[in-house]
Design an enzyme around this catalytic site. Sequence first.
Site, mmCIF file in Angstrom:
data_model
loop_
_atom_site.group_PDB
_atom_site.id
_atom_site.type_symbol
_atom_site.label_atom_id
_atom_site.label_comp_id
_atom_site.label_asym_id
_atom_site.label_seq_id
_atom_site.Cartn_x
_atom_site.Cartn_y
_atom_site.Cartn_z
ATOM 1 N N HIS A 160 108.495 -79.228 15.292
ATOM 2 C CA HIS A 160 107.378 -79.293 16.242
ATOM 3 C C HIS A 160 107.709 -78.490 17.496
ATOM 4 O O HIS A 160 106.922 -77.629 17.927
ATOM 5 C CB HIS A 160 107.097 -80.758 16.588
ATOM 6 C CG HIS A 160 106.080 -80.953 17.666
ATOM 7 N ND1 HIS A 160 104.812 -81.429 17.417
ATOM 8 C CD2 HIS A 160 106.135 -80.764 19.015
ATOM 9 C CE1 HIS A 160 104.133 -81.495 18.551
ATOM 10 N NE2 HIS A 160 104.917 -81.112 19.538
ATOM 11 N N GLU A 161 108.865 -78.777 18.095
ATOM 12 C CA GLU A 161 109.226 -78.064 19.325
ATOM 13 C C GLU A 161 109.477 -76.585 19.054
ATOM 14 O O GLU A 161 109.175 -75.729 19.892
ATOM 15 C CB GLU A 161 110.455 -78.714 19.960
ATOM 16 C CG GLU A 161 110.300 -80.200 20.283
ATOM 17 C CD GLU A 161 109.121 -80.521 21.180
ATOM 18 O OE1 GLU A 161 108.657 -79.634 21.910
ATOM 19 O OE2 GLU A 161 108.653 -81.671 21.148
ATOM 20 N N MET A 174 110.716 -81.224 24.645
ATOM 21 C CA MET A 174 109.910 -80.349 25.496
ATOM 22 C C MET A 174 110.304 -78.914 25.204
ATOM 23 O O MET A 174 111.475 -78.543 25.284
ATOM 24 C CB MET A 174 110.128 -80.690 26.975
ATOM 25 C CG MET A 174 109.341 -79.793 27.918
ATOM 26 S SD MET A 174 107.555 -79.884 27.592
ATOM 27 C CE MET A 174 107.058 -78.244 28.134
ATOM 28 N N GLU A 175 109.292 -78.104 24.923
ATOM 29 C CA GLU A 175 109.466 -76.790 24.313
ATOM 30 C C GLU A 175 109.690 -75.667 25.309
ATOM 31 O O GLU A 175 109.089 -74.591 25.182
ATOM 32 C CB GLU A 175 108.231 -76.475 23.468
ATOM 33 C CG GLU A 175 106.945 -76.208 24.255
ATOM 34 C CD GLU A 175 106.141 -77.434 24.636
ATOM 35 O OE1 GLU A 175 104.994 -77.272 25.092
ATOM 36 O OE2 GLU A 175 106.659 -78.552 24.499
ATOM 37 N N GLY A 233 109.823 -87.030 23.278
ATOM 38 C CA GLY A 233 110.679 -86.707 22.139
ATOM 39 C C GLY A 233 111.324 -85.346 22.308
ATOM 40 O O GLY A 233 112.462 -85.119 21.893
ATOM 41 N N HIS A 243 106.278 -74.562 18.938
ATOM 42 C CA HIS A 243 105.749 -74.295 20.280
ATOM 43 C C HIS A 243 106.204 -72.945 20.824
ATOM 44 O O HIS A 243 105.548 -72.398 21.729
ATOM 45 C CB HIS A 243 106.217 -75.374 21.257
ATOM 46 C CG HIS A 243 105.353 -76.586 21.297
ATOM 47 N ND1 HIS A 243 103.981 -76.520 21.410
ATOM 48 C CD2 HIS A 243 105.662 -77.916 21.274
ATOM 49 C CE1 HIS A 243 103.483 -77.750 21.448
ATOM 50 N NE2 HIS A 243 104.476 -78.615 21.360
ATOM 51 N N GLU A 298 99.700 -78.600 21.040
ATOM 52 C CA GLU A 298 100.253 -79.822 20.445
ATOM 53 C C GLU A 298 99.747 -80.053 19.024
ATOM 54 O O GLU A 298 100.521 -80.418 18.133
ATOM 55 C CB GLU A 298 99.928 -81.028 21.332
ATOM 56 C CG GLU A 298 100.552 -80.981 22.717
ATOM 57 C CD GLU A 298 102.068 -80.881 22.695
ATOM 58 O OE1 GLU A 298 102.689 -81.140 21.644
ATOM 59 O OE2 GLU A 298 102.638 -80.520 23.740
#
Length: 860
Positions: free
Chosen positions: A318-319, A285-286, A283, A322, A341
């Site tokens: 969410h990302e 990548m940070e 979905g 991070h 996570e």
Amino acid sequence: MARWIILLLTMFAFNTSVHAQEPQGIPRALARLRAANVSDLHYALHYTLVPHAGQTEATESLRFALKQTDESLLLDFRDGRVTSLTVNGAPVAADESNGHLVLSAQRLRVGENVLEIHFIANVAPSEKAITRFEDHDDGSEYVYTLFVPMDASMAFPCFDQPDLKGRFQLTVTAPAAWTVISNTEPVTKQTLATGQSQTIFGETHPISTYLFAFAAGPFVKVHPVQGLPGLYVRQSKARAAESEAGAVQQTAADGIGYLSNYFAQPFPFPKYDMVLIPGFAYGGMEHAGATFLREESVLFRSAPTATNLLNRDVLVLHELTHQWFGDLTTMRWFDDLWLKEGFAQYMAYQTLAALRPNDEIWKRFYEAIKPAAYAIDETQGTTPIYQNIPNLKDAKSAYGAIVYSKAPGVLKQLAFVLGGDNFRKGLQRYLAAHQYGNAEWNDLIGVFESVSGQSLHEWADMWIRHRGMPQVDAAWSCESGRLKTLMLRQHDVVGGGGLWPISSEVLLAYPDGASEAVRAQLNTESGSVREAIGKPCPVFVFANNRDFAYGLFMLDPQSRKYVTEHLVAMPDVFRRTLLWGSLWQAVRSARFDPEQYIQLALENLPQERDEALTASIVGHSETAVHRYVGKQSRDTLSAQLQGIASQRMATDASKDLRIVWFRALSGVSEQPAERDVLRSLLSGALQVPGVQLRQQDRWGMVTALIAYSDPHADEALRAEEERDPSGDGKKYAYIAQAARPDTATKQHYFDEYLHHPERPEDWIEESLGAFNYWNQSALTEPFLQPALAALGHIKQQRKIFFLVGWLDAFIGGQQTAMAQQEVHDYLKTNMMDEDLRLKILQAVDELDRTVAIRKQFAAP
């Protein structure tokens, strides 16, 4: 022989030749020795990107300091090829072995060392750390990196472990029309005499290798607004992205403001961009300062509901989280993957709840988080949140619902135990103590103990280091209109005998609609909720009000009877959602007849107004129809669901609900008259009022027609291919045809899955469900054994989540005791890594449940 080689030989029993002595992957012992010896890392990388090339030529200048040089040093590099190597000014032959460059101790020195490396790295549509995507819409090409957990060493020589952070300086030579995005802003971009351009980026803050990234191609920066994060998209999608960009950017900007304040820590990197990547494996990548998001998760291919938009916001937040949890402060080793996570997922909802206080965000947390966690945690393949990863080559196994769903669920309970203020203070101290460094789970628990004054040793030991979860049952009685007893009892759902410290709220519901919640603490096998004794006698009890606790909370028989008779009249949508969830868990544990569940759904759905809850009930009902009930009941119940779906799709006042009911049609339209509705929607003779069906909506109906052997399916396929000749259309046509119910087609696709490396991984991954369509288990059963036999190849070659998708499709596509026996026989007779064995046990659990539920409830 060097001490670390002797140690590794002892641990891994390598052969005696010099090159065989080098370990495969990155063992923990090697990582610890390097972390103790290596420091002050600086990478200067220069890639030359050529369109359509299968390789990229690159150079690297690597500076680092050593504390001692009495041993050889391993630098990680695999899949590519070193063409020249200079160590501290002296040219040396590249000694490559088992994915490492072996640097002789004689060439190294205490203090600063400098390596100059010329190398070649591979570029491909799949199975490589540098991925090439060809846009069939306009013929353009895009190249991007994805290095988690240890694939940076496929792209350049490095110390590929999270606790050896370095500063990265990147230069990229590429076609002049291309834009390059990386972790920092470009310092310069100049056109070369060759017609190419050279983009030079500033050096990063210290970051782990897996967080370094670049994306290159004719990207367009859309909706550039001062003060908002940048958003990049491929040029063929720029127009579509323009209408969505503002909302995505504003969510990220609001999140930066909230999280900076919540953590008492400013945004930790010089800039923040988001890059939409088509067919991205995750979905998002940070990467520090440059998050990559799956294009399809932002630019919807199907008509979106409010829940879909909320899910997009959760992904963005969410990302973003991070950047603090994962990038600023990074786990020392991937056994603590949950430290990034779990917190990113929990804090995404915490942030959204603060930004949107009226949107029932914690209800959505339950709907999106808990079912996935419980579905894994009640299997024999479950693992602790903290997972022992002896070698980073096995770190892919740590990814899954345990860290993405269980960990945030457990963190919600921890916040309840500590209180919101102590939870926040603990996070602030944790980040402040480990800026641009690494930490372990006990560092975090220690901070929480310090700020709260509570001992968390037993709590953490059970919830973080122990696998499985509790099931909590309530038993109660009344006398003279008052509660006489209220007991809670727990047991370990996987039979391990564990006892968890559980903090929850117990709901006491009364016949006039009023209710009362009392706090309960259960640290033993059973205990009395003393605070409830003497209160008015309730009509039902539920032991996890507001979802603070983690575990299966079942309704007792008396409560279940009342709930099933009065669900529709309960005004609190969060409460209804929790109770529906408990009923579904009773179905899955063979304690509640699936036909009764479906009948209850049919009675309640016409009055249910909440979109997300409706979608959940419909989805569970479809699962029960497809898997749990007998053939005769299936046809009858499916037809009833289809009737409601057709009617509500056309008449419901809520646009979101009309979309939910439209989506339900494909799963319950197996019969000829029902398929007429799908064909009418495709032709335009029938419409969903106020809803413009999008690409994926239409292709989903075509896929269903093919899977159901509709006589007009090929005609529908040809019409849709003509209507949608786009690159995405070609992918969806490929997916749809995987559902064709004939052996030759299945064999062709299966061969492609394993032997066609040029086929993009997202095409394969998204077609697995169509290949194993729910009504084709007899046809796909012969592929079960070959699918299991291919697991070693898939684990080694594919991205992190592909293996789970493969297992869920091929094992989950089966429904019989014979298939169940095949899987368990495979587990008994084949040697395999423990993490692979656990993944199979996770996947087969649904098949085990299907067989058990059918045996108990389904008519022959």
